[in-house]
Design a protein around this motif. Structure first.
Motif, PDB file in Angstrom:
ATOM      1  N   LEU A 162       0.925  -1.222   0.081  1.00 16.10           N
ATOM      2  CA  LEU A 162      -0.079  -0.081  -0.060  1.00 16.10           C
ATOM      3  C   LEU A 162       0.849   1.233   0.127  1.00 16.10           C
ATOM      4  N   LEU A 200       1.170   4.145  -2.794  1.00 18.41           N
ATOM      5  CA  LEU A 200       0.937   5.632  -2.177  1.00 18.41           C
ATOM      6  C   LEU A 200       1.993   6.491  -2.711  1.00 18.41           C
ATOM      7  N   PHE A 217      -3.227   8.618   1.357  1.00 19.94           N
ATOM      8  CA  PHE A 217      -4.156   8.302   0.503  1.00 19.94           C
ATOM      9  C   PHE A 217      -5.193   9.533   0.768  1.00 19.94           C
ATOM     10  N   LEU A 247      -4.309  12.770  -0.317  1.00 19.15           N
ATOM     11  CA  LEU A 247      -4.184  12.661  -1.759  1.00 19.15           C
ATOM     12  C   LEU A 247      -5.507  12.907  -2.228  1.00 19.15           C
ATOM     13  N   LYS A 307      -9.625   7.071  -9.661  1.00 20.55           N
ATOM     14  CA  LYS A 307      -8.713   6.730  -8.566  1.00 20.55           C
ATOM     15  C   LYS A 307      -9.215   6.708  -7.259  1.00 20.55           C
ATOM     16  N   GLU A 350     -10.494   3.626  -5.740  1.00 18.95           N
ATOM     17  CA  GLU A 350      -9.467   2.564  -5.362  1.00 18.95           C
ATOM     18  C   GLU A 350      -8.871   3.207  -4.208  1.00 18.95           C
ATOM     19  N   TYR A 351      -8.472   4.551  -3.934  1.00 21.89           N
ATOM     20  CA  TYR A 351      -7.722   5.004  -2.741  1.00 21.89           C
ATOM     21  C   TYR A 351      -8.837   4.680  -1.482  1.00 21.89           C
ATOM     22  N   LEU A 388      -8.154   1.355  -0.359  1.00 18.56           N
ATOM     23  CA  LEU A 388      -6.732   1.279   0.231  1.00 18.56           C
ATOM     24  C   LEU A 388      -6.875   1.671   1.730  1.00 18.56           C
TER      25      LEU A 388
END
Lengths: 129, 596
Positions: free
Chosen positions: A14, A18, B364, B367, B380, B383-384, B387
Motif C-alpha cells: 500500500l 501511495l 491516501f 491525496l 482513482k 481505489e484509494y 486502500l
C-alpha cells in the motif's frame, strides 16, 4: 527537461502504491522494488536521480543497501531519502549516520514529502545542502 | 565452674569422665564434676591408705575389712554417675555411703561415745549444699538411721571395746570436728557456686577458654599452613559435626575446592599482616557432599609465643542466608532490567507497526482531499478509498492482537468451554484465510479424519489460535508453497496443527518464540511485518486450556505447530453471565474486542 527518475524501495504494497502515485502525479518517473538486494542492481541499471529507501526490508535492511550505494563509485552521489516507520528517539540520528541524506518518518505529510524530494532533486535553486 | 578449682589437667580428666549428655551444659557439668571429683579423691585415699594400714596393724579384723570395703563405695558412686548421668540417684547413694561409713567407723571406735560419730553431721551438711529438700531429707534419714543403728548395736553389746586413743582429749577435735568440717568445706569448694554466690574464676584463663568453647561463636585456631589446632563447640555446631572432626585437615577438607586458595591465603595473610578475611563455601553435615554453607571467615594473628610464626585465630560466620538474599536481589534487578528492555522494544515495535498502515491511511486521504491540484486520474478516488479501508482493517487487527495479549497477560481472558465440531471450525478458518493464501500463491489444504469427536473448549479461542497459526504460515511461506491444517485425536488429547513449507525457525530461536511482542530478528532487517503477537496469543490461549503447544521446525524446510488440548478438560464453573453468552454470537463473548 527529461522527467527525473526516483527509485522506490518499499516492501509494503500500500505504501509503495501511495509513494508511486504521489510521484507520478507530480511528474516523476518511478522504478519500484520490494527487495533491498534488487535495489542495488536497479540503481546501477537506471542511475536514478533519487532513491526513497524504506529501512525495514526483507532479507537486508535499508541501511545495508544505503551503505552499498554510498560505497559504490558510480552511485554514491545519488541522494538517499529514508522513509521509515522507525520514529522512536534516536532512530533519525542512527539512520542519518547510516548514510541517508534525509529522513522522513511515517506517516508522511504529503506536502513535506514532496518538498523534501524536490529539494534533493535540486529543483529549488541554491537550496541544495 | 566447680572443676575450675582443680588444676587444668585434672579438670580436663574429670571432664572426660562426665556423661556425654551433660558435657556441653556448663552448670550440670560442674555439678557432676564436683561429685565425681570428691568421690574419686575419697575412694582414692582409701586405696592409698590400705597398704599402710596393713603394714602398721597387721591383717585386718573383720570389722576393719568391712570398713575398707565400704571406703571404696564412693568410687562406685563416681563410676555410676559417669555412666548413667543420673545426678540425684548418685547423690542419694553418696549420702548413704558416707552415713554407712561413719556408722561402721564409729561402731569400731566406741559406738555412741566415739568422737568420729561427729562425722555423721557432714552427711546432711553436704546434702544441704546441693540445694534440694528431697536430697536433704534422704541425707537426714540416712544419718539418723546410721546413728540409731550404732546406738542399738551398743545397747545390744555387740560392739568391740573402744581403743584407747578415743578416750584422749585431742581425739574429738582432731579426728572428729576438724576433719569433718574440712570435708564439708572441701565439698563446698568443689561444689562452688551456692556458697560463693559467684564463680571464683570468672576472670581466669580457664574461664576464658570455657567461654570460647561453649560460647555461640564458631572459633578456630590455625597453624600458618591452615591446619586447625583448636575448634570451638560453636564451630562444630556451625557445620553440624563434632568440633573434633575439624582438627588438622578436617576443616580444610570441607572447604569447597574453588575456595581453598582463598582460605589458605586469608590465613597466610593474617599471619603476615595481622588481619584478613575471606568468604568461602564449607560443606556442612556428616557426608561431605551435603549442603554448602557460605561462611565469612575473619582471621587475626595471635601473639607469636614460640617464635616459629604466629598462629591465626578465626571467627566463622554463616552468611548463607545473606548470600541468598544478595543473589535474589541481583536476579530481581536483572529481571526488571530485562522487562524494561522488553517494554522499550515493544513500544518501538508497536509504534512501527501502527505507523505503517497509518502512513497509507493518511497519505491516501491527503491525496484524495487535494485531488484537483494533485491531478489524480479520474476513477482513482474509489481505489484509494478501498486502500484506506484495507489499511484501517489491518490497524484494527493489530490493535485487537495487542488487546488480546494484554488481556491474557493480566489474566482477564475468560475461557468458556463448550462442545463444538472442530472439523467444521477448521474448514471455516481455511476458507477465511483462502484469499490471503491464494494472493501469496500458496495452496491451503485440510487433513481431517471423518470421525473427529466434538471438542470441549472455548470455540472463539480455538478459532483465534487457528487463524493466528494460519496467518503466520501464510506470512512465513515462500511462493508456491503448501500449507496443511489438520486435526486428530491422540490418547486423551485433541490435536490440531498447521504445517507449512516456509522459512522455518532455527533451533536456538525456538525457545524464545512466543514470548510476548518478540519477533525473532530484532533489528532493521527483520524480514516480516508484525509485532510478533500472533504466536504469543496462541501460547496464552493454549495455557488457559491446560493444553500444550509444540513447534517442530527446520530452517528452510518448514514449520509444524501442533496444539494439544485435553479432550475432557477440568470444568471451569461457568458463571451466570457465561451461560448467557455461550449461545450468543462470537462478538458478544468478547466485550473488549473492537469490531469493524
Amino acid at each position: 527537461m527529461a522527467a527525473k527518475t526516483v527509485l522506490i524501495v518499499e516492501d509494503n504494497e500500500l505504501n509503495m502504491k501511495l509513494f508511486n502515485d504521489l510521484l507520478v502525479a507530480h511528474g516523476y518517473e518511478t522504478i519500484q522494488t520490494r527487495s533491498g538486494t534488487e535495489a542495488l542492481g536497479l540503481a546501477r541499471q537506471h542511475k536514478p536521480d533519487l532513491i526513497l529507501m524504506d529501512i525495514q526490508l526483507p532479507e537486508v535492511s535499508g541501511l545495508d543497501v544505503t551503505r552499498w550505494i554510498k560505497e559504490d563509485d558510480e552511485l554514491h552521489a545519488i541522494p538517499v531519502v529514508a522513509v521509515t516507520a522507525f520514529a522512536m528517539k534516536g532512530d533519525e540520528e542512527r539512520i542519518r549516520k547510516g548514510g541517508c541524506e534525509a529522513y522522513i518518518s511515517k506517516p508522511i505529510s504529503v506536502a513535506k514529502f514532496l518538498e523534501t524530494i524536490r529539494r534533493y532533486l535540486g529543483e529549488y535553486s541554491g537550496d541544495r545542502p | 565452674m566447680a572443676i575450675c578449682v582443680f588444676p587444668y589437667p585434672v579438670s580436663r580428666g574429670i571432664h572426660a569422665l562426665l556423661h556425654p549428655a551433660v558435657r556441653d551444659e556448663p552448670r550440670q557439668a560442674a555439678q557432676h564434676g564436683a561429685l565425681i571429683a570428691t568421690r574419686l579423691i575419697g575412694g582414692g585415699l582409701a586405696l592409698v591408705a590400705f597398704p599402710a594400714y596393713l603394714a602398721l596393724m597387721g591383717p585386718p579384723t573383720l570389722v576393719g575389712a568391712v570398713v575398707f570395703a565400704w571406703l571404696l563405695t564412693p568410687l562406685a558412686v563416681a563410676f555410676y554417675l559417669s555412666r548413667s548421668g543420673r545426678l540425684d540417684a548418685a547423690r542419694i547413694a553418696s549420702s548413704g555411703s558416707l552415713a554407712g561409713l561413719v556408722a561402721l567407723v564409729a561402731g569400731a571406735t566406741g559406738g555412741p561415745a566415739s568422737p568420729l560419730l561427729v562425722w555423721m553431721l557432714a552427711v546432711p551438711a553436704e546434702a544441704a549444699l546441693w540445694g534440694s529438700r528431697r536430697l536433704l531429707g534422704f541425707a537426714v534419714g540416712f544419718a539418723g538411721a546410721a546413728t540409731a543403728a550404732v546406738c542399738l548395736a551398743a545397747l545390744a553389746g555387740v560392739l568391740p571395746p573402744a581403743p584407747g586413743f578415743v578416750q584422749s582429749a585431742w581425739a574429738l577435735p582432731l579426728l572428729g570436728l576438724v576433719p569433718a568440717a574440712l570435708y564439708v568445706v572441701a565439698v563446698a569448694a568443689a561444689q562452688g557456686a551456692p556458697m560463693a554466690g559467684r564463680p571464683a574464676d570468672e576472670g581466669g584463663e580457664t574461664s576464658h577458654r570455657m567461654m570460647i568453647e561453649h560460647g555461640p561463636d564458631a572459633v578456630t585456631r590455625h597453624r600458618r599452613n591452615g591446619n586447625v589446632t583448636y575448634a570451638s563447640g560453636g564451630a562444630g555446631r556451625c557445620l553440624g559435626v563434632p568440633a573434633g572432626e575439624l582438627h588438622g585437615c578436617g576443616l580444610f577438607n570441607r572447604v569447597h575446592v574453588m575456595d581453598r586458595p582463598a582460605y589458605l591465603k586469608a590465613i597466610d595473610l593474617a599471619a603476615e599482616t595481622g588481619e584478613a578475611a575471606a568468604e568461602i563455601r564449607l560443606a556442612a553435615g556428616a557426608s561431605r557432599t551435603q549442603d554448602w554453607l557460605w561462611i565469612e571467615m575473619r582471621c587475626r594473628a595471635l601473639p607469636d609465643a614460640v617464635g616459629d610464626g604466629p598462629d591465626v585465630v578465626s571467627v566463622l560466620r554463616d552468611i548463607t542466608a545473606l548470600k541468598a538474599q544478595e543473589q535474589a536481589a541481583s536476579e530481581a534487578i536483572e529481571l526488571a532490567e530485562r522487562r524494561d528492555l522488553a517494554k522499550t522494544r515493544f513500544l518501538a515495535r508497536v509504534s512501527h507497526e501502527l505507523r505503517t498502515p497509518l502512513n497509507a491511511i493518511i497519505g491516501f486521504s491527503e491525496l484524495l482531499s487535494e485531488s484537483p491540484e494533485a491531478g489524480i486520474e479520474p476513477g482513482k478516488e474509489r481505489e484509494y478509498a478501498g486502500l484506506i479501508r484495507d489499511s484501517g482493517r489491518h490497524l484494527l487487527d493489530l490493535i485487537n492482537d495487542i488487546l488480546d495479549m494484554s488481556k491474557l497477560e493480566s489474566g482477564n481472558f475468560h475461557v468458556l468451554p463448550e462442545p463444538f465440531d472442530l472439523a467444521e471450525l477448521i474448514e471455516n478458518c481455511r476458507q477465511l484465510l483462502g484469499p490471503e493464501a491464494a494472493a501469496a500463491g500458496l495452496s491451503l489444504e485440510n487433513d481431517l479424519p471423518v470421525d473427529l469427536p466434538p471438542l470441549m473448549a472455548d470455540r472463539r479461542a480455538c478459532k483465534q489460535m487457528l487463524l493466528n497459526l494460519l496467518h503466520n504460515a501464510v506470512k512465513f511461506s515462500n511462493r508456491n508453497g503448501r500449507i496443511v491444517v489438520g486435526a486428530y485425536v491422540e490418547g486423551e488429547a485433541a490435536c490440531f496443527y498447521v504445517a507449512d513449507e516456509g522459512i522455518g525457525i532455527a533451533r536456538d530461536d525456538l525457545a524464545r518464540l512466543g514470548q510476548p511482542f518478540v519477533q525473532l530478528q530484532s533489528n532493521y532487517d527483520r524480514n516480516y511485518e508484525g509485532a510478533g503477537l500472533g504466536l504469543s496469543v496462541v501460547k496464552g490461549l493454549v495455557a488457559l486450556h491446560d493444553g500444550k503447544l509444540e513447534i517442530d521446525s527446520t530452517p528452510g524446510v518448514g514449520t509444524r505447530v501442533t496444539v494439544r488440548l485435553p479432550l475432557a478438560p477440568r470444568m471451569v464453573p461457568v458463571s451466570e453471565e457465561g451461560v448467557e453468552t455461550q449461545n450468543a454470537a462470537d462478538s458478544a463473548a468478547e466485550p473488549l474486542r473492537l469490531t469493524a
